[in-house]
Design a protein around this motif. Sequence first.
Motif, PDB file in Angstrom:
ATOM      1  N   LEU A  20      49.443  41.068  42.021  1.00  0.00           N
ATOM      2  CA  LEU A  20      49.787  41.424  43.400  1.00  0.00           C
ATOM      3  C   LEU A  20      48.900  42.556  43.900  1.00  0.00           C
ATOM      4  O   LEU A  20      48.408  42.527  45.037  1.00  0.00           O
ATOM      5  CB  LEU A  20      51.265  41.817  43.464  1.00  0.00           C
ATOM      6  N   VAL A  21      48.667  43.564  43.063  1.00  0.00           N
ATOM      7  CA  VAL A  21      47.796  44.681  43.449  1.00  0.00           C
ATOM      8  C   VAL A  21      46.380  44.185  43.691  1.00  0.00           C
ATOM      9  O   VAL A  21      45.725  44.570  44.670  1.00  0.00           O
ATOM     10  CB  VAL A  21      47.808  45.776  42.367  1.00  0.00           C
ATOM     11  N   GLN A  22      45.883  43.321  42.819  1.00  0.00           N
ATOM     12  CA  GLN A  22      44.508  42.848  42.947  1.00  0.00           C
ATOM     13  C   GLN A  22      44.284  42.066  44.242  1.00  0.00           C
ATOM     14  O   GLN A  22      43.291  42.288  44.942  1.00  0.00           O
ATOM     15  CB  GLN A  22      44.126  41.980  41.752  1.00  0.00           C
ATOM     16  N   ILE A  23      45.198  41.162  44.566  1.00  0.00           N
ATOM     17  CA  ILE A  23      44.979  40.365  45.772  1.00  0.00           C
ATOM     18  C   ILE A  23      45.127  41.229  47.024  1.00  0.00           C
ATOM     19  O   ILE A  23      44.424  41.019  48.024  1.00  0.00           O
ATOM     20  CB  ILE A  23      45.933  39.151  45.813  1.00  0.00           C
ATOM     21  N   GLY A  24      46.011  42.232  46.975  1.00  0.00           N
ATOM     22  CA  GLY A  24      46.113  43.149  48.107  1.00  0.00           C
ATOM     23  C   GLY A  24      44.825  43.924  48.306  1.00  0.00           C
ATOM     24  O   GLY A  24      44.367  44.127  49.442  1.00  0.00           O
ATOM     25  N   TYR A  25      44.220  44.345  47.205  1.00  0.00           N
ATOM     26  CA  TYR A  25      42.944  45.068  47.252  1.00  0.00           C
ATOM     27  C   TYR A  25      41.827  44.188  47.816  1.00  0.00           C
ATOM     28  O   TYR A  25      41.047  44.621  48.678  1.00  0.00           O
ATOM     29  CB  TYR A  25      42.601  45.552  45.847  1.00  0.00           C
ATOM     30  N   LEU A  26      41.759  42.952  47.368  1.00  0.00           N
ATOM     31  CA  LEU A  26      40.692  42.057  47.832  1.00  0.00           C
ATOM     32  C   LEU A  26      40.825  41.755  49.316  1.00  0.00           C
ATOM     33  O   LEU A  26      39.824  41.632  50.029  1.00  0.00           O
ATOM     34  CB  LEU A  26      40.707  40.766  47.019  1.00  0.00           C
ATOM     35  N   HIS A  27      42.053  41.642  49.808  1.00  0.00           N
ATOM     36  CA  HIS A  27      42.244  41.440  51.246  1.00  0.00           C
ATOM     37  C   HIS A  27      41.924  42.710  52.025  1.00  0.00           C
ATOM     38  O   HIS A  27      41.409  42.641  53.144  1.00  0.00           O
ATOM     39  CB  HIS A  27      43.678  40.992  51.527  1.00  0.00           C
ATOM     40  N   ALA A  28      42.231  43.876  51.448  1.00  0.00           N
ATOM     41  CA  ALA A  28      41.958  45.143  52.143  1.00  0.00           C
ATOM     42  C   ALA A  28      40.467  45.352  52.363  1.00  0.00           C
ATOM     43  O   ALA A  28      40.065  46.012  53.340  1.00  0.00           O
ATOM     44  CB  ALA A  28      42.544  46.303  51.338  1.00  0.00           C
ATOM     45  N   LEU A  29      39.638  44.802  51.483  1.00  0.00           N
ATOM     46  CA  LEU A  29      38.186  44.955  51.636  1.00  0.00           C
ATOM     47  C   LEU A  29      37.683  44.354  52.949  1.00  0.00           C
ATOM     48  O   LEU A  29      36.625  44.741  53.438  1.00  0.00           O
ATOM     49  CB  LEU A  29      37.455  44.297  50.465  1.00  0.00           C
ATOM     50  N   ARG A  30      38.432  43.424  53.489  1.00  0.00           N
ATOM     51  CA  ARG A  30      38.022  42.778  54.748  1.00  0.00           C
ATOM     52  C   ARG A  30      37.970  43.784  55.897  1.00  0.00           C
ATOM     53  O   ARG A  30      37.245  43.591  56.875  1.00  0.00           O
ATOM     54  CB  ARG A  30      39.008  41.650  55.058  1.00  0.00           C
ATOM     55  N   TYR A  31      38.743  44.860  55.784  1.00  0.00           N
ATOM     56  CA  TYR A  31      38.820  45.837  56.874  1.00  0.00           C
ATOM     57  C   TYR A  31      37.845  47.002  56.701  1.00  0.00           C
ATOM     58  O   TYR A  31      37.820  47.905  57.544  1.00  0.00           O
ATOM     59  CB  TYR A  31      40.247  46.376  56.974  1.00  0.00           C
ATOM     60  N   VAL A  32      37.061  46.994  55.632  1.00  0.00           N
ATOM     61  CA  VAL A  32      36.103  48.077  55.392  1.00  0.00           C
ATOM     62  C   VAL A  32      34.693  47.500  55.466  1.00  0.00           C
ATOM     63  O   VAL A  32      34.371  46.554  54.725  1.00  0.00           O
ATOM     64  CB  VAL A  32      36.331  48.725  54.006  1.00  0.00           C
ATOM     65  N   PRO A  33      33.841  48.018  56.323  1.00  0.00           N
ATOM     66  CA  PRO A  33      32.483  47.473  56.448  1.00  0.00           C
ATOM     67  C   PRO A  33      31.720  47.534  55.130  1.00  0.00           C
ATOM     68  O   PRO A  33      31.919  48.447  54.315  1.00  0.00           O
ATOM     69  CB  PRO A  33      31.838  48.381  57.501  1.00  0.00           C
ATOM     70  N   ILE A  72      31.296  53.794  49.833  1.00  0.00           N
ATOM     71  CA  ILE A  72      32.168  54.810  49.233  1.00  0.00           C
ATOM     72  C   ILE A  72      33.638  54.436  49.431  1.00  0.00           C
ATOM     73  O   ILE A  72      34.455  54.502  48.504  1.00  0.00           O
ATOM     74  CB  ILE A  72      31.863  56.197  49.831  1.00  0.00           C
ATOM     75  N   ALA A  73      33.988  54.020  50.654  1.00  0.00           N
ATOM     76  CA  ALA A  73      35.374  53.635  50.926  1.00  0.00           C
ATOM     77  C   ALA A  73      35.764  52.392  50.127  1.00  0.00           C
ATOM     78  O   ALA A  73      36.877  52.296  49.607  1.00  0.00           O
ATOM     79  CB  ALA A  73      35.562  53.385  52.420  1.00  0.00           C
ATOM     80  N   ARG A  74      34.835  51.453  50.025  1.00  0.00           N
ATOM     81  CA  ARG A  74      35.128  50.223  49.272  1.00  0.00           C
ATOM     82  C   ARG A  74      35.293  50.527  47.778  1.00  0.00           C
ATOM     83  O   ARG A  74      36.161  49.959  47.103  1.00  0.00           O
ATOM     84  CB  ARG A  74      34.016  49.200  49.508  1.00  0.00           C
ATOM     85  N   ALA A  75      34.465  51.452  47.282  1.00  0.00           N
ATOM     86  CA  ALA A  75      34.604  51.858  45.880  1.00  0.00           C
ATOM     87  C   ALA A  75      35.924  52.590  45.653  1.00  0.00           C
ATOM     88  O   ALA A  75      36.554  52.459  44.598  1.00  0.00           O
ATOM     89  CB  ALA A  75      33.431  52.738  45.467  1.00  0.00           C
ATOM     90  N   GLY A  76      36.356  53.360  46.654  1.00  0.00           N
ATOM     91  CA  GLY A  76      37.647  54.043  46.547  1.00  0.00           C
ATOM     92  C   GLY A  76      38.798  53.054  46.433  1.00  0.00           C
ATOM     93  O   GLY A  76      39.748  53.272  45.668  1.00  0.00           O
ATOM     94  N   LEU A  77      38.711  51.949  47.175  1.00  0.00           N
ATOM     95  CA  LEU A  77      39.731  50.911  47.060  1.00  0.00           C
ATOM     96  C   LEU A  77      39.720  50.286  45.663  1.00  0.00           C
ATOM     97  O   LEU A  77      40.778  49.974  45.102  1.00  0.00           O
ATOM     98  CB  LEU A  77      39.497  49.823  48.114  1.00  0.00           C
ATOM     99  N   ALA A  78      38.519  50.125  45.115  1.00  0.00           N
ATOM    100  CA  ALA A  78      38.407  49.561  43.766  1.00  0.00           C
ATOM    101  C   ALA A  78      39.074  50.472  42.739  1.00  0.00           C
ATOM    102  O   ALA A  78      39.778  50.008  41.832  1.00  0.00           O
ATOM    103  CB  ALA A  78      36.940  49.334  43.409  1.00  0.00           C
ATOM    104  N   VAL A  79      38.869  51.780  42.884  1.00  0.00           N
ATOM    105  CA  VAL A  79      39.504  52.738  41.969  1.00  0.00           C
ATOM    106  C   VAL A  79      41.014  52.671  42.111  1.00  0.00           C
ATOM    107  O   VAL A  79      41.760  52.692  41.120  1.00  0.00           O
ATOM    108  CB  VAL A  79      38.990  54.164  42.245  1.00  0.00           C
TER     109      VAL A  79
END
Length: 271
Positions: free
Chosen positions: A160-173, A178-185
């Motif tokens: 559940l966490v992983q799929i939420g993270y992958l969808h959240a990447l859609r909102y970060v250019p 840096i922001a995308r890497a922060g989501l990965a962390v």
Amino acid sequence: STFAPHPRSLRRRRRHHRHRRRRGMEPSPSAIAAGGLGVFLLEVVVRSAGLPGLFTGRYGRRHRLCGAVELALLILGAADAAGRCLTLSGAGPLFVSDAACAAYDVVLGISGTALALSAAYDFRRAHERVRNVASGALDDKATVTFSEMLEHSFYQKLNLVQIGYLHALRYVPASNLIARAGLAVAAVLPWLLRGWYPVNKFSDNYTKAGTDPASLLGILYRVKKYQYLFYKHMLLHGLNASAPFAPGSLATTNYFRLYWVAKTLGLGVFV
């Protein structure tokens, strides 16, 4: 005057057009995979229909209902993935927007977690006393234990966490690495809670005293161990670490939709 094409040239053109038509009719690898997933789910439905009370029995009722919901969601997701892969037949996706895909994935993740937890607590009284030689239920004499059910719920939550993270990447250019890497962390942080859940080692099935590592059962558990390692390092942490470098989000691509349904269905096999 008119110039008629040479007969040999006409034959070459006809062969070329026939080859192109045949190539267009050949099923793609994703269509074959979608067909295999559909056949598997069809078998599950047929076998379930032959077991009256499977989803309506009183004992373990919460788990039975959760199982019915999970199966329905998997069929829905498989139909969506098949529609994306079988475009030549005029089919199409069920979830036409990114928001619909995200909503489905979140509901599927919650359903998988509820399925694992309901199994643990609905059958706790009977399964908490089970003592197998090692972990896993490949042995026909083994029974899934309470601790194994709890462990499985941890991986469902990671899903559940992983799929939420992958969808959240859609909102970060893609330019904001840096922001995308922060989501990965942030997606990796739940792994720090791994120690809060039971640990059942597949390797105990071929390394403990009294087990035979050369037996068929020992070999199968070794394969299952390697499946788990592949899931952990490639499909979980590997995908989380590499996703920020891909433009947009993988979560709504056609290939990923098929992969995610298959992975969710097979999560119990991996872990």
